[in-house]
Design a protein around this motif. Structure first.
Motif, PDB file in Angstrom:
ATOM      1  N   LYS A   1      12.327  41.274  53.263  1.00 47.71           N
ATOM      2  CA  LYS A   1      13.542  41.075  52.479  1.00 47.71           C
ATOM      3  C   LYS A   1      13.807  42.342  51.679  1.00 47.71           C
ATOM      4  CE  LYS A   1      12.920  36.073  52.037  1.00 47.71           C
ATOM      5  NZ  LYS A   1      12.762  35.752  53.287  1.00 47.71           N
TER       6      LYS A   1
ATOM      7  N   THR B   1      16.089  44.301  48.799  1.00 47.17           N
ATOM      8  CA  THR B   1      16.935  44.032  47.634  1.00 47.17           C
ATOM      9  C   THR B   1      17.454  45.343  47.068  1.00 47.17           C
ATOM     10  OG1 THR B   1      15.041  44.089  46.135  1.00 47.17           O
ATOM     11  CG2 THR B   1      15.676  41.933  47.005  1.00 47.17           C
TER      12      THR B   1
ATOM     13  N   ARG C   1      19.600  42.119  43.964  1.00 45.94           N
ATOM     14  CA  ARG C   1      20.428  41.366  44.898  1.00 45.94           C
ATOM     15  C   ARG C   1      19.866  41.508  46.303  1.00 45.94           C
ATOM     16  NH1 ARG C   1      24.515  42.172  48.423  1.00 45.94           N
ATOM     17  NH2 ARG C   1      24.650  44.388  48.043  1.00 45.94           N
TER      18      ARG C   1
ATOM     19  N   THR D   1      19.948  42.129  49.975  1.00 46.27           N
ATOM     20  CA  THR D   1      20.926  42.839  50.804  1.00 46.27           C
ATOM     21  C   THR D   1      20.663  42.699  52.300  1.00 46.27           C
ATOM     22  OG1 THR D   1      19.647  44.882  50.632  1.00 46.27           O
ATOM     23  CG2 THR D   1      21.410  44.548  49.015  1.00 46.27           C
TER      24      THR D   1
ATOM     25  N   ILE E   1      23.544  41.271  54.224  1.00 42.78           N
ATOM     26  CA  ILE E   1      24.272  40.435  53.281  1.00 42.78           C
ATOM     27  C   ILE E   1      25.126  41.326  52.386  1.00 42.78           C
ATOM     28  CG2 ILE E   1      24.015  38.697  51.463  1.00 42.78           C
ATOM     29  CD1 ILE E   1      21.080  38.358  52.761  1.00 42.78           C
ATOM     30  N   ASP E   2      26.452  41.090  52.395  1.00 37.18           N
ATOM     31  CA  ASP E   2      27.340  41.925  51.578  1.00 37.18           C
ATOM     32  C   ASP E   2      27.361  41.422  50.132  1.00 37.18           C
ATOM     33  OD1 ASP E   2      29.106  39.761  51.451  1.00 37.18           O
ATOM     34  OD2 ASP E   2      30.570  40.644  52.802  1.00 37.18           O
ATOM     35  N   GLU E   3      28.132  42.095  49.291  1.00 37.39           N
ATOM     36  CA  GLU E   3      28.169  41.776  47.864  1.00 37.39           C
ATOM     37  C   GLU E   3      28.744  40.393  47.579  1.00 37.39           C
ATOM     38  OE1 GLU E   3      30.086  45.012  45.862  1.00 37.39           O
ATOM     39  OE2 GLU E   3      28.457  46.394  46.333  1.00 37.39           O
ATOM     40  N   GLU E   4      29.517  39.866  48.516  1.00 37.83           N
ATOM     41  CA  GLU E   4      30.082  38.526  48.353  1.00 37.83           C
ATOM     42  C   GLU E   4      29.165  37.438  48.908  1.00 37.83           C
ATOM     43  OE1 GLU E   4      33.904  38.662  50.201  1.00 37.83           O
ATOM     44  OE2 GLU E   4      34.636  40.227  48.853  1.00 37.83           O
ATOM     45  N   GLY E   5      28.031  37.829  49.456  1.00 40.32           N
ATOM     46  CA  GLY E   5      27.078  36.880  50.020  1.00 40.32           C
ATOM     47  C   GLY E   5      27.326  36.541  51.470  1.00 40.32           C
ATOM     48  N   LYS E   6      28.288  37.212  52.114  1.00 41.13           N
ATOM     49  CA  LYS E   6      28.578  36.966  53.524  1.00 41.13           C
ATOM     50  C   LYS E   6      27.526  37.667  54.388  1.00 41.13           C
ATOM     51  CE  LYS E   6      33.529  36.604  52.716  1.00 41.13           C
ATOM     52  NZ  LYS E   6      34.822  37.241  52.939  1.00 41.13           N
ATOM     53  N   VAL E   7      27.115  36.999  55.461  1.00 42.72           N
ATOM     54  CA  VAL E   7      26.017  37.484  56.299  1.00 42.72           C
ATOM     55  C   VAL E   7      26.534  37.950  57.656  1.00 42.72           C
ATOM     56  CG1 VAL E   7      23.826  36.863  57.388  1.00 42.72           C
ATOM     57  CG2 VAL E   7      24.413  35.905  55.162  1.00 42.72           C
TER      58      VAL E   7
END
Length: 185
Positions: A51, A53, A57, A59, A89-95
């Motif tokens: 993972k 980060t 956050r 990433t 994972i972008d800043e909006e949480g989209k994968v």
């Protein structure tokens, strides 16, 4: 009597010295079993789930069945001989999900070379398939000179013999392409 004791003592010391001399053996052959070839990796990991980060956050999540560490070489790299699954994972949480059959990541250039059934599914439903794809992590750019096929969210299909794009695919430069573009009347 003293002379006899002296000879017994000398014989005993001589026997002890000879016994000690012949009981010693060299361990060089067993030590040679631990010498690593320059071609061998310095590390190997199995069933990896890394993972990444940035400022706390999450990433990216990298999954691989096997990683070989060749960072001891002058141009160090990590090899993924059984492929990768990478969730970005972008800043909006989209994968966005990236998979390939094989990958190699070069430390000095931050370039990742993915080979074999490279498949990218972005968070906005863009789907790209290629034989090989490079990702330059320093400038967040992806490119290939090999054939690829992309399916865009609106139903457009594009096939080409190479492209380069930013990692979000908002900028895409395609070479020698053919496709279907749906236009509303």
């Amino acid at each position: 009597m003293q002379n006899k004791n002296y000879h017994i003592f000398i014989n005993f010391v001589t026997a002890l010295a000879v016994t000690l001399f012949f009981s010693c053996q060299s361990n060089t052959t067993s030590d040679q079993n631990y010498v690593i070839s320059e071609d061998a990796p310095i590390g190997e990991a199995f069933d990896v789930n890394l993972k990444y980060t940035d400022s706390g956050r999450l990433t990216a999540v990298l999954k691989a069945k096997r990683i070989l560490d060749y960072t001891h070489r002058s141009f160090g790299y990590h090899e993924f001989p059984e492929g990768i699954i990478l969730d970005v994972i972008d800043e909006e949480g989209k994968v966005s999900k990236i998979t390939s059959d094989y990958a190699i990541s070069y430390q000095q250039t931050a370039l990742i070379d993915m080979i074999g059934n490279v498949d990218i599914k972005t968070a906005d439903s863009t789907h790209l398939q290629a034989d090989q794809l490079y990702w330059d992590q320093n400038i967040n750019w992806v490119f290939t000179d090999r054939p690829y096929k992309s399916y865009l969210p609106g139903g457009d299909i594009n096939e080409g013999d190479g492209f380069d794009a930013n990692q979000d695919f908002t900028i895409l430069n395609s070479r020698i392409n053919d496709g279907v573009i749906l236009i509303k009347e």
